[in-house]
Design a protein around this motif. Structure first.
Motif, PDB file in Angstrom:
ATOM      1  N   ALA A 226       0.832  -1.203   0.000  1.00  0.00           N
ATOM      2  CA  ALA A 226       0.000   0.000   0.000  1.00  0.00           C
ATOM      3  C   ALA A 226       0.868   1.255   0.000  1.00  0.00           C
ATOM      4  CB  ALA A 226      -0.928  -0.005   1.210  1.00  0.00           C
ATOM      5  N   ALA A 227       1.976   1.229   0.727  1.00  0.00           N
ATOM      6  CA  ALA A 227       2.874   2.376   0.754  1.00  0.00           C
ATOM      7  C   ALA A 227       3.446   2.661  -0.628  1.00  0.00           C
ATOM      8  CB  ALA A 227       4.004   2.136   1.753  1.00  0.00           C
ATOM      9  N   LEU A 228       3.742   1.606  -1.388  1.00  0.00           N
ATOM     10  CA  LEU A 228       4.255   1.784  -2.751  1.00  0.00           C
ATOM     11  C   LEU A 228       3.194   2.413  -3.651  1.00  0.00           C
ATOM     12  CD1 LEU A 228       6.172  -1.597  -3.201  1.00  0.00           C
ATOM     13  CD2 LEU A 228       7.180   0.683  -3.005  1.00  0.00           C
ATOM     14  N   TYR A 229       1.965   1.960  -3.529  1.00  0.00           N
ATOM     15  CA  TYR A 229       0.885   2.561  -4.324  1.00  0.00           C
ATOM     16  C   TYR A 229       0.691   4.035  -3.957  1.00  0.00           C
ATOM     17  CZ  TYR A 229      -0.932  -1.678  -6.587  1.00  0.00           C
ATOM     18  OH  TYR A 229      -1.099  -2.792  -7.391  1.00  0.00           O
ATOM     19  N   ASN A 230       0.731   4.331  -2.686  1.00  0.00           N
ATOM     20  CA  ASN A 230       0.461   5.698  -2.232  1.00  0.00           C
ATOM     21  C   ASN A 230       1.563   6.686  -2.607  1.00  0.00           C
ATOM     22  OD1 ASN A 230      -2.147   5.464  -1.003  1.00  0.00           O
ATOM     23  ND2 ASN A 230      -1.211   4.321   0.668  1.00  0.00           N
ATOM     24  N   GLN A 231       2.705   6.179  -3.000  1.00  0.00           N
ATOM     25  CA  GLN A 231       3.787   7.044  -3.467  1.00  0.00           C
ATOM     26  C   GLN A 231       3.618   7.421  -4.934  1.00  0.00           C
ATOM     27  OE1 GLN A 231       7.452   4.964  -2.598  1.00  0.00           O
ATOM     28  NE2 GLN A 231       7.061   4.958  -0.398  1.00  0.00           N
ATOM     29  N   CYS A 232       2.694   6.776  -5.629  1.00  0.00           N
ATOM     30  CA  CYS A 232       2.482   7.036  -7.053  1.00  0.00           C
ATOM     31  C   CYS A 232       1.546   8.229  -7.256  1.00  0.00           C
ATOM     32  CB  CYS A 232       1.889   5.814  -7.740  1.00  0.00           C
ATOM     33  SG  CYS A 232       3.014   4.418  -7.855  1.00  0.00           S
ATOM     34  N   HIS A 233       1.766   8.942  -8.323  1.00  0.00           N
ATOM     35  CA  HIS A 233       0.944  10.092  -8.665  1.00  0.00           C
ATOM     36  C   HIS A 233      -0.500   9.658  -8.926  1.00  0.00           C
ATOM     37  CE1 HIS A 233       0.411  14.206 -10.025  1.00  0.00           C
ATOM     38  NE2 HIS A 233      -0.272  13.764 -11.080  1.00  0.00           N
ATOM     39  N   ALA A 234      -1.469  10.376  -8.334  1.00  0.00           N
ATOM     40  CA  ALA A 234      -2.902  10.164  -8.564  1.00  0.00           C
ATOM     41  C   ALA A 234      -3.402   8.805  -8.094  1.00  0.00           C
ATOM     42  CB  ALA A 234      -3.248  10.354 -10.036  1.00  0.00           C
ATOM     43  N   VAL A 235      -2.685   8.196  -7.151  1.00  0.00           N
ATOM     44  CA  VAL A 235      -3.071   6.883  -6.625  1.00  0.00           C
ATOM     45  C   VAL A 235      -3.206   6.981  -5.104  1.00  0.00           C
ATOM     46  CG1 VAL A 235      -2.431   4.450  -6.385  1.00  0.00           C
ATOM     47  CG2 VAL A 235      -1.856   5.689  -8.486  1.00  0.00           C
TER      48      VAL A 235
END
Length: 365
Positions: free
Chosen positions: A272-281
């Motif tokens: 989840a932390a990896l996803y939350n580091q992505c733009h617009a995610v």
């Protein structure tokens, strides 16, 4: 790249996939049966050592007096609510607006049992103590789903569960646990299954969701309740001549994966932390409370799907096999962490999210 390739096709062709335990194929059953004695007698219409031993094992694990194995959770839960309604003489139960019974069962509770569901709380959040305190007391049962799957697996805090349980017992309202994913929330609450289930009068658990078995469910509670559930199971056609393929796989994957639930939970938070580091995610919850969460991308489904096809081709890592549209400018998908995640090389994981972030940023400029 084949422009007609679907997201599902592309996902299946990747070297690694993030969600789940693996493909739901015949190998799942073969693995469960690999060391089973061929002379082991099957169960017969709900009786026999193989089913009775497993029911006893699950009753002890859940801290309940008795347990009954059902071919499906849909059957088990409708029967549980029917029993509680008959006992109180009130054909009314309460549950969340996005309960499985409300959105996935074709009104089975209403059509088969003539029970009226009352929807409690806003669909975007879990049921709170304040919601329960404001209920019409003329109900037979309150159903709580832990975690609330359709909103990303959100959970109330444990103190809230204790207070809801105490209130229901004071008011004579039965409390039923839709614990389809009960095993997956134990690491977050830091409580045993027995401690959690002690707050509820009846409990349902699934053996194919987080555990990855073939099918099947357990309904547990006091002895008088489970004995009555057996009668209703027969009425529903749930007493198949033999259920052993489901029971053996349930028992096998229970033993295999219960010890890994804490690992899956930690891996879910990492992902989840990896996803939350992505733009617009963003993920919901932002920090998972089980091995599952939802990924919301502020990009249309039509724009995101070709991006994922490119990501899969460039990295060999599949993130999801589907997208669901939230609205014109947003889509989402569900993530469940199982055995697959640990097999993904960390460098490949890092690279995949770099590529995903880069591709989304390019279309959002």
């Amino acid at each position: 790249m084949n422009e007609k390739k679907t997201l599902l096709d592309a996902f299946k062709e990747t070297e690694y996939q993030l969600p789940g335990h693996g493909n739901r194929d015949i190998q799942v059953l073969k693995e469960a049966f690999a060391n089973v004695d061929g002379d082991l007698e099957s169960d017969m219409y709900g009786k026999g050592k193989i089913i009775e031993d497993f029911q006893t094992k699950m009753a002890e694990y859940l801290g309940k007096e008795a347990a009954v194995f059902f071919p499906s959770g849909t059957m088990a839960q409708q029967i549980a609510l029917r029993i509680w309604c008959d006992q109180k003489g009130v054909k009314k139960v309460v549950y969340h607006p996005l309960s499985h019974l409300e959105i996935h069962e074709e009104d089975g509770l209403k059509e088969l049992h003539h029970i009226e569901p009352v929807l409690l709380a806003d669909k975007s959040r879990v049921i709170s103590l304040e919601d329960v305190l404001g209920m019409d007391e003329d109900i037979a049962c309150l159903l709580l789903e832990l975690p609330q799957r359709e909103i990303g697996g959100q959970l109330p805090d444990y103190r809230t569960l204790e207070e809801i349980s105490a209130y229901c017992r004071e008011k004579g309202i039965k409390l039923h646990l839709d614990g389809a994913r009960l095993f997956e929330i134990i690491p977050y609450y830091q409580k045993s299954a027995e401690e959690i289930c002690a707050l509820f009068d009846s409990v349902y658990v699934s053996f194919y969701k987080g555990l990855g078995g073939i099918a099947g469910a357990i309904l547990a509670g006091e002895k008088a309740f489970t004995e009555e559930s057996k009668v209703w199971k027969r009425r529903h056609g749930g007493d198949l001549i033999s259920l052993y393929p489901y029971i053996i796989s349930a028992d096998y994957y229970f033993d295999q994966r219960i010890p890994k639930m804490a690992q899956y939970f930690e891996e879910a938070k990492e992902l989840a932390a990896l996803y939350n580091q992505c733009h617009a995610v963003e993920t919901k919850p932002a920090i998972p409370v089980s091995n599952m969460f939802h990924v919301h991308v502020h990009v249309s489904k039509q724009e995101l799907e070709p991006i994922l096809l490119v990501v899969y081709e460039e990295t060999g890592l599949g993130l999801t096999s589907y997208l669901r549209e939230t609205h014109a400018e947003e889509c989402y998908f569900e993530v469940n962490i199982g055995d697959r995640f640990a097999a993904v090389p960390k460098e490949k994981l890092r690279k995949t999210f770099e590529v995903l972030d880069e591709k989304i940023k390019a279309i959002k400029k």
